[in-house]
Write a protein that holds these residues in place. Structure first.
Motif, short mmCIF file in Angstrom:
data_model
loop_
_atom_site.label_atom_id
_atom_site.label_comp_id
_atom_site.label_asym_id
_atom_site.label_seq_id
_atom_site.Cartn_x
_atom_site.Cartn_y
_atom_site.Cartn_z
N ARG A 16 34.02 40.91 41.95
CA ARG A 16 35.39 40.42 41.49
C ARG A 16 36.17 39.54 42.30
N GLY A 48 33.89 45.51 42.79
CA GLY A 48 35.07 44.94 43.35
C GLY A 48 34.72 43.76 44.26
N LEU A 85 31.06 51.01 42.67
CA LEU A 85 32.67 50.26 42.62
C LEU A 85 32.82 49.16 43.49
#
Length: 136
Positions: free
Chosen positions: A132, A129, A125
């Motif tokens: 992103r 992130g 995760l």
């Protein structure tokens, strides 16, 4: 409701396939990737076995005007093989080799080995992130 039921069935089928095939066992995955050590070819048969239903799905998709539970098929819009794709594939492979898990089995393993899988999922995760943030 139909779309949710199809998604739930697909997720349960995928999870069962991962558990039954051994794809959610990091030791088995790492043994499969250890080509020059104690190589375990079991997962090669799993992957080869997955090709037939996928080929059938692609043939079926080409004949259907639309999916059963959606208005349109959501297929990749490009076949571009660029640096981002290659680097991402390399990072995925390195992570798979080191951890013995990839995203699907890691989420499934949260129920079986929450500490080990949780560490992997948290790192995954964080990586998602970071992508992103940096992709913008």
């Amino acid at each position: 409701m139909t779309r949710l039921a199809i998604a739930l069935f697909a997720g349960l089928l995928f999870g069962a396939g991962l558990a039954f095939s051994g794809m959610s066992d990091p030791a088995r995955v790492q043994a499969f990737l250890d080509l020059f050590g104690s190589w375990d070819p079991t997962l090669a048969f799993v992957m080869a076995g997955a090709m037939a239903p996928m080929a059938l799905a692609w043939l079926l998709q080409q004949r259907l005007p639309k999916p059963l539970a959606c208005d349109t098929f959501d297929l990749p819009g490009t076949t571009l093989l660029d640096r981002r794709l290659v680097v991402g594939a390399i990072l995925f492979g390195v992570g798979w080799g080191i951890g013995g898990l990839c995203p699907g089995p890691a989420v499934a393993d949260l129920a079986v080995a929450p500490l080990a899988a949780g560490t992997f999922v948290i790192a995954m995760l964080i990586g998602m992130g970071a992508h992103r943030i940096t992709a913008k």
